[in-house]
Design a protein around this motif. Structure first.
Motif, mmCIF file in Angstrom:
data_model
loop_
_atom_site.group_PDB
_atom_site.id
_atom_site.type_symbol
_atom_site.label_atom_id
_atom_site.label_comp_id
_atom_site.label_asym_id
_atom_site.label_seq_id
_atom_site.Cartn_x
_atom_site.Cartn_y
_atom_site.Cartn_z
ATOM 1 N N LYS A 10 -3.207 -13.423 -61.684
ATOM 2 C CA LYS A 10 -5.098 -13.410 -61.221
ATOM 3 C C LYS A 10 -5.939 -14.106 -63.146
ATOM 4 N N SER A 17 -12.265 -17.728 -65.377
ATOM 5 C CA SER A 17 -12.061 -18.284 -64.006
ATOM 6 C C SER A 17 -12.458 -19.666 -64.333
ATOM 7 N N ILE A 21 -10.038 -23.210 -63.694
ATOM 8 C CA ILE A 21 -10.704 -23.830 -62.890
ATOM 9 C C ILE A 21 -11.119 -25.356 -63.909
ATOM 10 N N ALA A 26 -6.150 -23.286 -61.891
ATOM 11 C CA ALA A 26 -6.477 -22.288 -60.589
ATOM 12 C C ALA A 26 -5.293 -23.036 -59.134
ATOM 13 N N GLN A 28 -6.931 -20.779 -56.689
ATOM 14 C CA GLN A 28 -7.342 -20.491 -55.266
ATOM 15 C C GLN A 28 -8.250 -19.978 -56.197
ATOM 16 N N VAL A 29 -9.679 -20.341 -55.652
ATOM 17 C CA VAL A 29 -10.862 -19.581 -56.108
ATOM 18 C C VAL A 29 -11.235 -18.226 -55.071
ATOM 19 N N CYS A 47 -15.681 -25.479 -59.505
ATOM 20 C CA CYS A 47 -14.856 -26.367 -58.129
ATOM 21 C C CYS A 47 -15.107 -27.075 -57.289
ATOM 22 N N VAL A 54 -13.031 -22.558 -52.181
ATOM 23 C CA VAL A 54 -13.990 -21.235 -52.109
ATOM 24 C C VAL A 54 -14.009 -20.634 -51.393
ATOM 25 N N VAL A 77 -10.157 -15.938 -59.718
ATOM 26 C CA VAL A 77 -9.406 -16.625 -59.710
ATOM 27 C C VAL A 77 -7.014 -16.239 -59.780
#
Length: 80
Positions: A10, A17, A21, A26, A28-29, A47, A54, A77
């Protein structure tokens, strides 16, 4: 789900982050609901642009604890 954050690959923090992205790294946020909107607003926008969902966490402290740091975290993230 939050318990898995401690061992996941992460990045923590808004700047890293955003980069993850944008770069498509990424998976998962996570965003803390008590973080300042001016800080996390751009994360929500990115996102949305990249079609990412999110996951909202109640507090920055809870998110920081989940990733194993001694301070709160506004954004985390999980990477692919």
């Amino acid at each position: 789900m939050l318990s898995e954050l401690h061992t996941a690959h992460k990045v923590i923090g808004v700047k890293q982050s955003k980069k993850a992205i944008r770069d498509g790294a990424a998976a998962q946020v996570f965003v803390a609901l008590d973080a300042e909107k001016r800080i996390v607003g751009p994360i929500y926008e990115l996102c949305s642009e990249h079609g990412m969902e999110v996951t909202e966490v109640t507090t920055m402290t809870e998110l920081g604890d989940a990733v194993g740091i001694d301070v709160g975290a506004a954004v985390v993230v999980v990477l692919h």
